[in-house]
Enzyme design. Structure first.
Site, short mmCIF file in Angstrom:
data_model
loop_
_atom_site.label_atom_id
_atom_site.label_comp_id
_atom_site.label_asym_id
_atom_site.label_seq_id
_atom_site.Cartn_x
_atom_site.Cartn_y
_atom_site.Cartn_z
N VAL A 55 0.82 -1.05 -0.12
CA VAL A 55 0.01 -0.10 -0.09
C VAL A 55 0.90 1.39 -0.02
CG1 VAL A 55 -2.13 -1.13 1.13
CG2 VAL A 55 -0.46 -0.07 2.61
N ASN A 77 -6.25 -1.26 7.18
CA ASN A 77 -5.90 -1.98 8.43
C ASN A 77 -4.24 -2.33 8.04
OD1 ASN A 77 -6.13 -4.08 10.58
ND2 ASN A 77 -5.36 -5.28 8.70
N SER A 127 -5.25 3.61 16.59
CA SER A 127 -4.72 2.97 17.80
C SER A 127 -4.60 3.90 18.84
CB SER A 127 -3.22 2.25 17.59
OG SER A 127 -2.85 1.69 18.73
N TYR A 140 5.73 3.92 15.38
CA TYR A 140 4.38 3.64 15.10
C TYR A 140 3.56 4.51 16.02
CZ TYR A 140 0.36 0.10 16.13
OH TYR A 140 -0.56 -0.32 15.98
N SER A 143 2.63 7.38 13.66
CA SER A 143 2.14 7.00 12.55
C SER A 143 0.62 6.74 13.01
CB SER A 143 2.62 5.61 11.74
OG SER A 143 2.25 4.35 12.94
N ILE A 172 -4.74 -6.12 21.43
CA ILE A 172 -5.45 -7.19 20.95
C ILE A 172 -4.36 -8.25 20.77
CG2 ILE A 172 -6.79 -7.84 18.64
CD1 ILE A 172 -7.89 -5.40 20.60
#
Length: 246
Positions: A55, A77, A127, A140, A143, A172
């Site tokens: 992507v 996702n 998130s 992370y 982002s 998760i």
């Protein structure tokens, strides 16, 4: 069958949250296509379309968008995680994490929005790490904060033709969760402490996120746009005090 007659494209549907969303959409009657960087996984349901796609590559995204055609639901996702601080992060780490998690979401939205059906739904996977920083996850965290901001902008700029929301998962049960605990000096103790901070006293499962994705994709959520929906079992609702001590 809340999604009967709708066409959905889910990035990163090979495993984890992405695969959970793919399966939930199928169960609700949607026609589903997904993608990933490698070849089609053997355990992907046969009635799900598959594209090999990075992507972060805008040209490849544009090609896939043309092949897919009109879309009612887009779920962004696909994402990666690197467990490093800013000082330890390399240019290659930047390209990998920001390429997939930030530029990838941007590429998909830019390519798909002009061709989405009126009233279409975009669901970005953000998130809680985009709001509160997990240690040693600098790129992370950054982002996901980008994803949150882009979500609001798309909702404002492209409504009412398209709705855009983000789901912000907490902890998760995926490979990313295990990688986070592996950073701790005592992974077992860190896991037990984290579990105690959850009001529901368990970690999340991909199906928990998929349930919210189904609602956001459906006409039941027609008045929901530009929002960040935190699904974390009550973890971020708690104070820093460990509830297991009281």
């Amino acid at each position: 069958m809340r999604l009967a007659g709708k066409r959905a494209f889910v990035t990163g549907g090979r495993q984890g949250i992405g695969l959970g969303i793919v399966n939930a959409f199928l169960a609700e009657g949607a026609e589903v296509t997904t993608c990933g960087r490698g070849t089609r996984p053997d355990d992907l349901p046969q009635d799900v379309g598959w594209f090999e796609l990075d992507v972060s590559n805008a040209a490849d995204v544009a090609r896939v968008r043309t092949d897919v055609g009109a879309t009612d639901i887009l779920v962004n996702n696909a994402g990666v995680q690197v467990e490093k601080t800013v000082v330890d992060s390399t240019d290659a780490d930047w390209d990998l994490v920001m390429g997939a998690n930030a530029r990838g979401v941007f590429n998909m939205c830019r390519a798909f929005i002009p061709h989405m059906s009126a009233g279409g739904s975009i669901i970005n996977i953000g998130s809680i790490s985009g709001t509160v920083a997990d240690p040693s996850m600098a790129l992370y965290n950054a982002s996901k904060a980008f994803v949150h901001g882009l979500t609001r902008s798309i909702a404002v700029d492209h409504g009412p033709d398209v709705r855009c929301n983000a789901i912000c998962p907490g902890w998760i049960e995926t490979g990313m969760l295990d990688a986070g605990f592996d950073l701790a000096n005592d992974p077992d103790k860190a896991r037990a402490d984290a579990l105690a901070r959850h009001a529901v006293k368990r970690f999340g499962k991909p199906a928990d996120i998929a349930s919210m994705a189904v609602w956001l994709a459906s006409d039941d959520a027609a008045f929901a746009t530009g929002q960040l929906f935190t699904i974390d079992g009550g973890m971020t609702a708690a104070s820093p005090l460990n509830p297991g001590l009281f």
